[in-house]
Design an enzyme around this catalytic site. Structure first.
Site, PDB file in Angstrom:
ATOM      1  N   ASP A   1      69.953  -4.503  16.740  1.00 54.16           N
ATOM      2  CA  ASP A   1      69.710  -3.759  17.983  1.00 54.16           C
ATOM      3  C   ASP A   1      68.217  -3.785  18.249  1.00 54.16           C
ATOM      4  O   ASP A   1      67.451  -4.406  17.493  1.00 54.16           O
ATOM      5  CB  ASP A   1      70.247  -2.313  17.870  1.00 54.16           C
ATOM      6  CG  ASP A   1      70.774  -1.809  19.208  1.00 54.16           C
ATOM      7  OD1 ASP A   1      70.015  -1.848  20.185  1.00 54.16           O
ATOM      8  OD2 ASP A   1      71.939  -1.392  19.275  1.00 54.16           O
TER       9      ASP A   1
ATOM     10  N   HIS B   1      70.217  -5.478  23.999  1.00 59.60           N
ATOM     11  CA  HIS B   1      69.974  -4.831  22.693  1.00 59.60           C
ATOM     12  C   HIS B   1      69.381  -5.846  21.708  1.00 59.60           C
ATOM     13  O   HIS B   1      69.750  -5.875  20.531  1.00 59.60           O
ATOM     14  CB  HIS B   1      71.260  -4.218  22.135  1.00 59.60           C
ATOM     15  CG  HIS B   1      71.666  -2.960  22.856  1.00 59.60           C
ATOM     16  ND1 HIS B   1      71.101  -1.736  22.588  1.00 59.60           N
ATOM     17  CD2 HIS B   1      72.544  -2.754  23.870  1.00 59.60           C
ATOM     18  CE1 HIS B   1      71.644  -0.817  23.386  1.00 59.60           C
ATOM     19  NE2 HIS B   1      72.515  -1.408  24.181  1.00 59.60           N
TER      20      HIS B   1
ATOM     21  N   GLU C   1      75.356  -2.802  27.851  1.00 59.35           N
ATOM     22  CA  GLU C   1      74.110  -2.292  28.421  1.00 59.35           C
ATOM     23  C   GLU C   1      73.023  -3.362  28.584  1.00 59.35           C
ATOM     24  O   GLU C   1      71.862  -3.128  28.270  1.00 59.35           O
ATOM     25  CB  GLU C   1      73.571  -1.153  27.542  1.00 59.35           C
ATOM     26  CG  GLU C   1      74.520   0.025  27.470  1.00 59.35           C
ATOM     27  CD  GLU C   1      74.032   1.145  26.564  1.00 59.35           C
ATOM     28  OE1 GLU C   1      74.263   2.298  26.914  1.00 59.35           O
ATOM     29  OE2 GLU C   1      73.439   0.870  25.509  1.00 59.35           O
TER      30      GLU C   1
HETATM   31  C1  TNX Z   1      75.628   3.625  24.015  1.00 55.95           C
HETATM   32  S1  TNX Z   1      78.221   2.504  23.000  1.00 55.95           S
HETATM   33  C2  TNX Z   1      75.390   2.501  23.260  1.00 55.95           C
HETATM   34  C3  TNX Z   1      74.556   2.588  22.048  1.00 55.95           C
HETATM   35  C4  TNX Z   1      73.979   3.964  21.874  1.00 55.95           C
HETATM   36  C5  TNX Z   1      75.052   4.988  22.178  1.00 55.95           C
HETATM   37  C6  TNX Z   1      74.658   6.403  21.928  1.00 55.95           C
HETATM   38  C7  TNX Z   1      77.403   1.260  23.256  1.00 55.95           C
HETATM   39  C8  TNX Z   1      78.167   0.052  23.294  1.00 55.95           C
HETATM   40  N1  TNX Z   1      76.059   1.327  23.458  1.00 55.95           N
HETATM   41  O1  TNX Z   1      73.552   1.611  22.087  1.00 55.95           O
HETATM   42  O2  TNX Z   1      73.524   4.096  20.578  1.00 55.95           O
HETATM   43  O3  TNX Z   1      75.441   4.863  23.533  1.00 55.95           O
HETATM   44  O4  TNX Z   1      75.766   7.282  22.026  1.00 55.95           O
END
Ligand code: TNX
Length: 539
Positions: free
Chosen positions: A196, A269, A332
């Site tokens: 990440d 990420h 994301e």
């Molecule tokens: C969303 S869930 C993210 C993570 C974060 C998390 C915190 C997901 C696929 N991505 O990168 O750590 O929320 O709750």
């Protein structure tokens, strides 16, 4: 007087066992009938199994260790029960409708028999038997087990738990303890979030800077990311798993019938990877490993050099993890850097794609083809449905407030693992500050986890088959220690284990809470730092 008699009658009714028929096993077995009498495990009791099988020997050792914890003695192993009655027999039988994870356990006054079509089921039978042992007896010279017949099999094939080891690094020792505790709950999938923005944690021989640079950050944000002013701790932080560590964990998990699914994030990420190798990035500006939480703009670029890199990384990953699936993230990935890079825009045009979402889809499809050529399947977060997911990709649904990707995944015939934030995000609060340590936000209580139904309402019977199962996710932005991780996981994981194992019409929260008492004493004996605030909460 009449009222008093009524109360007395009610008390006798309850204490006669009508309400306490279930053995305190979590997750609740799917068929369980109590019989008269008890079998007593004594020092002369033998564990009988095919002596040629090392796997069965390990399973028998598992039981022996639990017995020894209370009695101080270990049982002898034998290849057959001969004329001996005083035995615990582990038996493989021909394939049956219970499948490889199902098992039958019969406890009779003269012995115990656990049988299954596969080693997995025998292991789960042993887990149930371990939970049936009386607990908290030290130096007991015998252990009485109630007579019973259990016929059991899991509801879902994917019963998972994800640990984020990027935001904070967790030792292999902790992960082994965690795997033991997952096995206790009959969880069979450990999803290992290894890369990440805040740290790349897996050694890749072809690209040493991924760990020499990407595994370390300059400092870490203290307090909540929304706090003003921001406070940085000023201390370098990092760590990674060598390939030897990884093999050890995968092997340890395998011995507990747990598949490890690694996650290598792309195209977002990816800040730690880009910090290590700036030519992977989508801008000319070099960056560092992230030191704060939140969604970052850094995206891998979609050029051939990146794919050559990813293929080399993945080929090492495939060698380390024997499971069918590898998780490629996909969540994301904000597209700003792709939007403002003219070469990437040219690429979108050259490929005849509509937009950046379709470019992400093209990116993931290219990775899927590579994985397929190596006999692997990919899985990604639900964002990979945007712009179209590759045909055989599995989707991990997480965004509770976005139902579309879940519908698209199901209607697109993808296998789906459901991990909605609302029910499965164990980084959420279980109680509120000031008594509680800082958490990311949210509020997820034990009883709420218990009410979770993994099959979405809109699914037809046929579509319901695509739901592989569910898992708990432990993101660790605000969880820096093993103790805190355990606190967030347990006992909520017990509730989730029942969600994924037990048929929904058998679930009963008050009964679960009653059974938890026993499990908590097992937690105590294993030194698990569980949250004690939740367990009294019974509606
Ligand atoms: C969303 S869930 C993210 C993570 C974060 C998390 C915190 C997901 C696929 N991505 O990168 O750590 O929320 O709750």
């Amino acid at each position: 007087m009449i009222k008093q008699l009524f109360i007395l009658g009610w008390f006798l009714f309850i204490s006669s066992g009508v309400f306490s028929q279930n053995e305190a096993i979590v997750p609740l077995p799917n068929y369980m009938v109590k019989k008269d009498g008890q079998f007593t495990i004594k020092s002369k009791t033998k564990i009988v199994f095919d002596q040629a099988s090392d796997t069965l020997r390990r399973t028998a050792e598992y039981l022996n260790a639990a017995i020894a914890l209370q009695t101080g003695f270990r049982l002898a192993f034998a290849g057959s029960s001969e004329n001996d009655n005083n035995c615990i027999v582990l038996k493989l039988h021909a394939a049956d409708s219970l499948g490889k994870e199902g098992y039958i356990m019969k406890v009779k006054p003269d012995g115990i028999e656990i049988s299954s079509a596969a080693q997995n089921g025998l292991f789960y039978g042993i887990q149930s038997l371990i939970q049936m042992l009386p607990f908290k007896q030290e130096n007991a010279n015998q252990l009485a087990v109630n007579c019973i017949e259990i016929i059991d099999e899991p509801r879902f094939a994917w019963r998972g738990m994800m640990l984020d080891c990027s935001r904070y690094f967790f030792s292999t020792e902790f992960i082994k303890k965690l795997l033991d505790n997952l096995a206790l709950h009959k969880i069979n999938t450990f999803h290992w979030h290894l890369t990440d923005d805040q740290g790349w944690r897996i050694e890749i021989k072809a690209f040493p800077r991924l760990t020499s640079v990407g595994a370390y950050r300059k400092e870490t944000l203290q307090g909540h990311k929304k706090d003003i002013p921001e406070i940085m701790d000023g201390k370098p932080y990092g760590g990674f798993y060598t390939q030897t560590d990884i093999r050890e964990i995968v092997n340890y998990a395998g011995e507990r019938f747990i598949t490890v699914v690694p996650e290598i994030e792309m195209p977002g990420h990816a800040q730690a990877a880009i910090a290590a190798y700036p030519w992977l990035g989508s801008t000319d500006v070099p960056t560092d490993v992230a030191t704060k939480w939140g969604v970052k703009p850094y995206l891998l670029n979609p050029f051939d050099t990146t794919f050559h890199f990813l293929e080399k990384v993945l080929s090492e990953v495939f060698d380390l993890f024997p499971g069918e699936y590898i998780h490629i993230g996909g969540d994301e990935a904000v597209k700003e850097q792709w939007k403002s890079n003219p070469e990437i825009q040219d690429k979108i045009k050259a490929l005849n794609l509509k937009d950046e979402n379709e470019l992400q889809s093209w990116f993931i499809k290219r990775i899927q083809k590579y994985a397929q050529s190596k006999g692997k399947k990919i899985m990604g977060w639900d964002e990979i449905t945007e712009g179209g997911a590759p045909e055989d990709a599995a989707i991990m649904y997480w965004r509770s407030d976005h139902k579309q990707p879940l519908e698209d995944a199901v209607r697109g015939n993808h296998p789906v693992v459901v991990t909605p934030q609302e029910f499965c995000y164990f980084d959420y609060y279980q109680a509120f500050p000031p008594k509680e340590k800082l958490a990311i936000g949210g509020y997820l209580t034990l009883d709420k986890v218990y009410t979770f139904e993994p099959v979405p309402r809109f699914c037809t019977k046929q579509q319901a088959q695509q739901i592989m199962g569910a898992q708990a996710n432990l993101w660790t932005e605000y969880i820096s220690t093993a103790d805190h991780a355990e606190y967030m996981l347990f006992p909520r994981l017990a509730a989730l284990s029942e969600v994924v194992w037990t048929k929904p019409d058998l679930k009963d929260y008050p009964d679960f809470v009653r059974r938890m008492e026993k499990l908590l004493s097992i937690y105590d004996s294993k030194g698990i730092n569980y949250c004690k605030k939740q367990i009294v909460k019974c509606p």
